[in-house]
Motif scaffolding. Structure first.
Motif, PDB file in Angstrom:
ATOM      1  N   MET A 298       0.943  -1.092  -0.062  1.00 27.51           N
ATOM      2  CA  MET A 298      -0.009  -0.112   0.042  1.00 27.51           C
ATOM      3  C   MET A 298       0.852   1.080  -0.075  1.00 27.51           C
ATOM      4  O   MET A 298       0.478   2.213  -0.639  1.00 27.51           O
ATOM      5  CB  MET A 298      -1.040   0.098   1.382  1.00 27.51           C
ATOM      6  N   SER A 299       1.968   1.265   0.818  1.00 31.89           N
ATOM      7  CA  SER A 299       2.806   2.595   0.773  1.00 31.89           C
ATOM      8  C   SER A 299       3.959   2.482   0.104  1.00 31.89           C
ATOM      9  O   SER A 299       4.837   3.367  -0.030  1.00 31.89           O
ATOM     10  CB  SER A 299       3.064   2.502   2.123  1.00 31.89           C
ATOM     11  N   PHE A 300       4.081   1.630  -0.833  1.00 39.63           N
ATOM     12  CA  PHE A 300       5.279   1.332  -1.686  1.00 39.63           C
ATOM     13  C   PHE A 300       6.588   1.286  -0.774  1.00 39.63           C
ATOM     14  O   PHE A 300       7.499   1.705  -1.154  1.00 39.63           O
ATOM     15  CB  PHE A 300       5.284   2.403  -2.637  1.00 39.63           C
ATOM     16  N   GLY A 301       6.499   0.732   0.410  1.00 34.98           N
ATOM     17  CA  GLY A 301       7.447   0.829   1.502  1.00 34.98           C
ATOM     18  C   GLY A 301       7.774   1.867   2.202  1.00 34.98           C
ATOM     19  O   GLY A 301       8.784   2.013   3.050  1.00 34.98           O
ATOM     20  N   VAL A 302       7.045   3.076   1.859  1.00 34.08           N
ATOM     21  CA  VAL A 302       7.481   4.248   2.468  1.00 34.08           C
ATOM     22  C   VAL A 302       7.021   4.105   3.978  1.00 34.08           C
ATOM     23  O   VAL A 302       7.594   5.145   4.944  1.00 34.08           O
ATOM     24  CB  VAL A 302       6.425   5.542   1.907  1.00 34.08           C
ATOM     25  N   HIS A 303       6.076   3.197   4.421  1.00 34.91           N
ATOM     26  CA  HIS A 303       5.835   3.263   5.761  1.00 34.91           C
ATOM     27  C   HIS A 303       7.226   2.928   6.762  1.00 34.91           C
ATOM     28  O   HIS A 303       7.401   3.134   7.867  1.00 34.91           O
ATOM     29  CB  HIS A 303       4.795   2.198   6.134  1.00 34.91           C
ATOM     30  N   ARG A 304       8.192   2.440   6.036  1.00 36.35           N
ATOM     31  CA  ARG A 304       9.452   2.076   6.870  1.00 36.35           C
ATOM     32  C   ARG A 304      10.192   3.432   7.009  1.00 36.35           C
ATOM     33  O   ARG A 304      10.731   3.191   8.129  1.00 36.35           O
ATOM     34  CB  ARG A 304      10.203   1.012   5.636  1.00 36.35           C
ATOM     35  N   PHE A 305      10.093   4.301   6.007  1.00 35.67           N
ATOM     36  CA  PHE A 305      10.650   5.625   6.548  1.00 35.67           C
ATOM     37  C   PHE A 305      10.070   6.276   7.585  1.00 35.67           C
ATOM     38  O   PHE A 305      10.482   6.942   8.634  1.00 35.67           O
ATOM     39  CB  PHE A 305      10.632   6.587   5.069  1.00 35.67           C
ATOM     40  N   TRP A 306       8.638   6.193   7.579  1.00 34.04           N
ATOM     41  CA  TRP A 306       7.727   6.826   8.490  1.00 34.04           C
ATOM     42  C   TRP A 306       8.270   6.250   9.863  1.00 34.04           C
ATOM     43  O   TRP A 306       8.424   7.237  10.867  1.00 34.04           O
ATOM     44  CB  TRP A 306       6.236   6.738   8.322  1.00 34.04           C
ATOM     45  N   LYS A 307       8.502   4.843  10.015  1.00 30.92           N
ATOM     46  CA  LYS A 307       8.619   4.232  11.268  1.00 30.92           C
ATOM     47  C   LYS A 307      10.220   4.677  11.655  1.00 30.92           C
ATOM     48  O   LYS A 307      10.388   4.682  12.796  1.00 30.92           O
ATOM     49  CB  LYS A 307       8.404   2.834  11.298  1.00 30.92           C
ATOM     50  N   ARG A 308      11.102   4.647  10.826  1.00 30.13           N
ATOM     51  CA  ARG A 308      12.372   4.902  10.985  1.00 30.13           C
ATOM     52  C   ARG A 308      12.429   6.236  11.592  1.00 30.13           C
ATOM     53  O   ARG A 308      13.313   6.644  12.710  1.00 30.13           O
ATOM     54  CB  ARG A 308      13.350   4.717   9.758  1.00 30.13           C
ATOM     55  N   PHE A 309      11.874   7.329  11.082  1.00 33.13           N
ATOM     56  CA  PHE A 309      11.713   8.592  11.443  1.00 33.13           C
ATOM     57  C   PHE A 309      11.189   8.681  13.213  1.00 33.13           C
ATOM     58  O   PHE A 309      11.814   9.519  13.850  1.00 33.13           O
ATOM     59  CB  PHE A 309      10.893   9.610  10.669  1.00 33.13           C
ATOM     60  N   THR A 310      10.283   7.862  13.248  1.00 36.58           N
ATOM     61  CA  THR A 310       9.626   7.713  14.619  1.00 36.58           C
ATOM     62  C   THR A 310      10.550   7.169  15.654  1.00 36.58           C
ATOM     63  O   THR A 310      10.909   7.837  16.940  1.00 36.58           O
ATOM     64  CB  THR A 310       8.377   7.057  14.537  1.00 36.58           C
ATOM     65  N   ILE A 311      11.298   6.159  15.120  1.00 36.98           N
ATOM     66  CA  ILE A 311      12.640   5.579  16.245  1.00 36.98           C
ATOM     67  C   ILE A 311      13.570   6.588  16.368  1.00 36.98           C
ATOM     68  O   ILE A 311      13.906   6.848  17.655  1.00 36.98           O
ATOM     69  CB  ILE A 311      12.962   4.505  15.635  1.00 36.98           C
TER      70      ILE A 311
END
Length: 251
Positions: A43-56
């Motif tokens: 759904m996110s084309f993998g971008v959710h991983r960037f969002w979560k990394r920024f949160t971390i």
């Protein structure tokens, strides 16, 4: 509201009795749990991983800290926090949905993440933890599914230690009209079809798209956090505001 009349709330675009929403949301996540990670990537084309990394990165967890990953689902944030807090720290993965909790537990154990992680089935509105307990609380893509968001925010504030930090990663309102139009088209036309193909469940993903539209926008959520007793509240828009990371502190 007259005596005996049920309090109403939103389940996507539908209006339902508030005391029934949790079960309806549970049905959605029971349905999608097994392929939740796959759908997030698609759904996110993998971008959710960037969002979560920024949160971390924003959380800035250090060795020895106690972290609550609320609505932690399949454990993406928990896995990162486990390594950051080390053997003297702890991470609690909490989720109201037992199917999601089981998927997260199995995934983390398969990765060898055992020692400093515990699993708790919990409702965000009434967290079963002591006052002033956690250094960091994160809730990623979970708050919009909570029936009483104000109660949940107060509960999170209660269990934070003085000096502790709450981070809320959630879909929000795009800043520009063009992005909003593209986002609406993608959310309501494409994502349910992906859900049908991958999980054989278009309805759950139609609900998820609707729940995003019913969630408070950036400034509304900021004010709700302040009303719950959090301080120095601000937010960062990600991907033009499709997602926002809110943060607030307890002093």
């Amino acid at each position: 509201m007259s005596e005996g009349e049920s309090k109403q709330t939103h389940f996507g675009y539908k209006t339902v009795d508030a005391d029934k929403k949790a079960d309806l949301v549970a049905d959605v996540f029971h349905s999608v749990a097994a392929k939740y990670d796959i759908m997030n990537d698609v759904m996110s084309f993998g971008v959710h991983r960037f969002w979560k990394r920024f949160t971390i990165e924003t959380a800035a967890a250090r060795p020895g800290m106690k972290v609550l990953d609320l609505a932690g689902g399949t454990g993406d944030l928990t896995a990162k926090f486990s390594r950051l807090v080390g053997s003297k720290g702890s991470v609690t993965l909490a989720d109201i949905n037992d199917s999601m909790l089981k998927v997260g537990r199995d995934k983390l154990r398969d990765k060898g993440i055992i020692g400093n992680v515990s699993y708790v089935q919990a409702n965000a509105e009434s967290l079963p933890f002591p006052d002033n307990h956690f250094d960091i609380i994160t809730i990623a893509f979970g708050l919009r599914n909570v029936t009483d968001k104000d109660a949940a925010l107060r509960s999170m504030q209660r269990v934070l230690k003085p000096g502790g930090k709450l981070l809320i990663l959630e879909f929000s309102k795009p800043k520009h009209n063009l992005m909003q139009k593209v986002y609406d088209l993608y959310s309501f036309k494409v994502i349910p079809q992906m859900g049908k193909l991958i999980t054989n469940d278009a309805d759950s993903y139609e609900y998820l798209a609707e729940s995003i539209r019913m969630h408070p926008d950036q400034d509304t959520l900021k004010n709700m956090m302040i009303d719950a007793g959090l301080e120095q509240v601000d937010y960062t828009n990600l991907t033009d505001g499709v997602v926002a990371l809110h943060r607030g502190y307890k002093f």
